[in-house]
Enzyme design. Structure first.
Site, PDB file in Angstrom:
ATOM      1  N   THR A 159       0.868  -1.176   0.000  1.00 56.98           N
ATOM      2  CA  THR A 159       0.000   0.000   0.000  1.00 56.98           C
ATOM      3  C   THR A 159       0.899   1.219   0.000  1.00 56.98           C
ATOM      4  O   THR A 159       2.085   1.103   0.298  1.00 56.98           O
ATOM      5  CB  THR A 159      -0.893  -0.010   1.272  1.00 56.98           C
ATOM      6  OG1 THR A 159      -1.844  -1.043   1.165  1.00 56.98           O
ATOM      7  CG2 THR A 159      -1.640   1.276   1.496  1.00 56.98           C
ATOM      8  N   ARG A 187     -13.184  -7.820  -3.817  1.00 55.77           N
ATOM      9  CA  ARG A 187     -12.666  -7.697  -2.440  1.00 55.77           C
ATOM     10  C   ARG A 187     -12.280  -6.234  -2.157  1.00 55.77           C
ATOM     11  O   ARG A 187     -11.636  -5.570  -2.963  1.00 55.77           O
ATOM     12  CB  ARG A 187     -11.438  -8.588  -2.276  1.00 55.77           C
ATOM     13  CG  ARG A 187     -10.799  -8.560  -0.875  1.00 55.77           C
ATOM     14  CD  ARG A 187      -9.626  -7.626  -0.789  1.00 55.77           C
ATOM     15  NE  ARG A 187      -8.938  -7.728   0.513  1.00 55.77           N
ATOM     16  CZ  ARG A 187      -7.983  -6.896   0.899  1.00 55.77           C
ATOM     17  NH1 ARG A 187      -7.589  -5.919   0.115  1.00 55.77           N
ATOM     18  NH2 ARG A 187      -7.416  -7.030   2.072  1.00 55.77           N
ATOM     19  N   GLY A 189     -10.404  -3.902   0.811  1.00 57.84           N
ATOM     20  CA  GLY A 189      -9.623  -3.948   2.048  1.00 57.84           C
ATOM     21  C   GLY A 189      -9.925  -2.751   2.937  1.00 57.84           C
ATOM     22  O   GLY A 189     -10.946  -2.070   2.806  1.00 57.84           O
ATOM     23  N   ASP A 190      -9.007  -2.494   3.858  1.00 56.07           N
ATOM     24  CA  ASP A 190      -9.183  -1.380   4.804  1.00 56.07           C
ATOM     25  C   ASP A 190      -8.904  -0.018   4.169  1.00 56.07           C
ATOM     26  O   ASP A 190      -9.411   1.005   4.639  1.00 56.07           O
ATOM     27  CB  ASP A 190      -8.247  -1.560   6.005  1.00 56.07           C
ATOM     28  CG  ASP A 190      -6.781  -1.593   5.580  1.00 56.07           C
ATOM     29  OD1 ASP A 190      -6.460  -2.275   4.582  1.00 56.07           O
ATOM     30  OD2 ASP A 190      -5.961  -0.932   6.230  1.00 56.07           O
ATOM     31  N   THR A 209      -1.290   0.232   6.852  1.00 53.26           N
ATOM     32  CA  THR A 209      -0.896  -0.749   5.839  1.00 53.26           C
ATOM     33  C   THR A 209      -0.753  -2.112   6.495  1.00 53.26           C
ATOM     34  O   THR A 209      -0.251  -2.208   7.614  1.00 53.26           O
ATOM     35  CB  THR A 209       0.417  -0.366   5.135  1.00 53.26           C
ATOM     36  OG1 THR A 209       0.861  -1.482   4.350  1.00 53.26           O
ATOM     37  CG2 THR A 209       1.527   0.022   6.114  1.00 53.26           C
ATOM     38  N   GLY A 210      -1.197  -3.146   5.815  1.00 49.32           N
ATOM     39  CA  GLY A 210      -1.096  -4.486   6.385  1.00 49.32           C
ATOM     40  C   GLY A 210      -2.256  -5.325   5.894  1.00 49.32           C
ATOM     41  O   GLY A 210      -2.953  -4.936   4.946  1.00 49.32           O
ATOM     42  N   GLY A 212      -5.552  -6.156   5.378  1.00 50.42           N
ATOM     43  CA  GLY A 212      -6.654  -5.224   5.552  1.00 50.42           C
ATOM     44  C   GLY A 212      -7.808  -5.746   6.373  1.00 50.42           C
ATOM     45  O   GLY A 212      -8.460  -4.981   7.103  1.00 50.42           O
TER      46      GLY A 212
HETATM   47  N1  ASP Z   1      -4.091  -2.940   3.607  1.00 52.13           N
HETATM   48  C1  ASP Z   1      -3.989  -3.322   2.236  1.00 52.13           C
HETATM   49  C2  ASP Z   1      -5.161  -4.206   1.885  1.00 52.13           C
HETATM   50  O1  ASP Z   1      -5.504  -5.078   2.646  1.00 52.13           O
HETATM   51  C3  ASP Z   1      -2.722  -4.005   1.889  1.00 52.13           C
HETATM   52  C4  ASP Z   1      -1.464  -3.434   2.518  1.00 52.13           C
HETATM   53  O2  ASP Z   1      -1.495  -2.430   3.179  1.00 52.13           O
HETATM   54  O3  ASP Z   1      -0.384  -3.995   2.344  1.00 52.13           O
HETATM   55  O4  ASP Z   1      -5.693  -4.067   0.815  1.00 52.13           O
END
Ligand code: ASP
Length: 294
Positions: A159, A187, A189-190, A209-210, A212
C-alpha cells in the site's frame, strides 16, 4: 511554526530484497513534501501529491505497481481525509485508474458522497477529467519486481500512504492500494474505508498498511483517534495498542500517524515498512527495516 510529514510504501517487505530504488524515491519525495509544507501548502494537498507520486512510481503495490485479482483485473482502493473539516472521499474496487487517490479526492471535493465503488466510481473519475488505463496488462506490469512480500503468493500485499500536519496545524491522511495479491474480484480492504485504513480529525491523522481484513475488524485508524480522545492516551501508546489488537486477530502491518502537536510515529509488526519522515524538528529520513526511537 511547525509542520510534519510521513509517507509509506507499505508494510509488505522482504528482508533479502534490494530496496535501493524505493529508498531513493522515498528520499526525493519526502524532500518535495518538505518544500511544499514549508511553502505553506495545505496538509490535504500535500497528502494528495505524495500519494499520487507513490502511485505513479510503480515501486509499491498501488497505482502502477498494483497486481491483478484472480479474474485478471486490477481493482484499486483509495481514500483521503481532511482533518480540518472531516471532509473525506474514497473509491473502492475501482478498475484501471491511473490515480485512485485523485478519484478519492474528486469524491471528497464533490461532497455529495464519501465513498464510491466499481464502475460507478470509475465513470465519476472520468467525468472529473481523471485518466484511466487503456492497456492494463502493459501499465500494471511492475508488481513482480518491487519486492512487496512474496511475489504472486496469496497474502502478499502493499500500500502507499501519507499523513501531514501543515503550518496552520491542520492534519490530513491518504492511503491507496492495489490490495492483496490474488484477492477475489470485488474484495475491498481497509484502505478505502474511512476509520479503518485512513483517518484524520483535528487530533490525529493515520494511514494504515497491512492485512486489511484485521484493520477493518479493529477499525484501526479511528481506534487510534478514539484512544487519544476518550482515554487521553498518547499517540505512541494509542498506535501501539491498536496494532497489538490487529496482531491478536492474526494480522500484521503498520501505520503512520501525526498528532496535532506534530508528534510522529510509525510502528509496525511486520518484517519491515517502507517509510520516510520529515518535520520542522527532524531531518528527512528513510527507513525500511531499521527502527527509530522518536
Ligand atoms: N491494507 C492493504 C489491503 O488489505 C494491503 C497493505 O497495506 O499492504 O488491501
Amino acid at each position: 511554526m511547525s509542520y510534519a510529514l510521513i509517507i509509506h510504501g507499505g508494510a509488505g517487505a522482504q528482508p533479502d530484497f534490494d530496496y535501493t530504488e524505493q529508498r531513493k524515491h522515498l528520499n526525493e519525495l519526502i524532500l518535495t513534501g518538505q518544500q511544499l509544507l514549508e511553502a505553506g501548502t495545505k496538509a490535504v494537498d500535500v497528502v494528495d501529491q505524495m500519494v499520487s507520486s507513490l502511485e505513479a512510481s510503480g515501486l509499491y503495490v498501488a497505482g502502477k505497481g498494483s497486481a491483478p485479482n484472480t479474474a485478471g483485473v486490477v481493482e484499486l482502493d483509495a481514500s483521503i481525509m481532511d482533518g480540518s473539516s472531516r471532509a473525506a472521499g474514497a473509491v473502492a474496487a475501482t478498475p484501471n485508474l491511473v490515480h485512485p487517490i485523485k478519484a478519492a479526492r474528486a469524491v471528497m471535493d464533490d461532497g455529495q458522497h464519501v465513498m464510491m465503488s466499481g464502475e460507478g466510481a470509475k465513470a465519476f473519475a472520468m467525468a472529473n477529467g481523471l485518466k484511466s488505463v487503456n492497456d492494463p496488462d502493459a501499465y500494471y506490469s511492475e508488481h513482480e519486481k518491487h519486492g512487496s512480500g512474496g511475489g504472486e503468493e496469496n497474502g502478499s500485499h502493499g500500500t502507499v500512504g501519507a499523513v501531514a500536519m501543515d503550518l496552520n496545524g491542520n492534519l490530513a491522511a491518504g492511503t491507496s492500494t492495489g490490495g492483496t495479491f490474488n484477492k477475489r474480484p470485488g474484495r475491498v480492504g481497509d484502505t478505502p474505508l474511512i476509520g479503518a485504513g485512513t483517518w484524520a480529525d483535528n487530533l490525529v491523522a493515520v494511514s494504515c498498511t497491512g492485512v486489511g481484513e484485521m484493520f477493518i475488524q479493529t477499525a484501526a485508524a479511528h481506534d487510534v483517534a478514539a484512544r487519544m480522545r476518550y482515554a487521553g492516551t498518547t499517540l505512541d501508546v494509542a498506535t501501539r495498542e491498536t496494532l497489538d489488537n490487529v496482531k491478536k486477530l492474526g494480522g500484521d502491518g503498520g501505520l503512520i500517524a501525526i498528532d496535532h502537536k506534530g508528534h510522529i510515529t510509525m510502528p509496525y509488526n511486520s518484517l519491515g515498512m517502507k517509510r520516510a519522515f520529515v518535520s520542522s524538528e527532524l531531518e528527512a529520513t528513510v527507513r525500511i527495516f531499521e527502527r527509530e526511537d522518536l
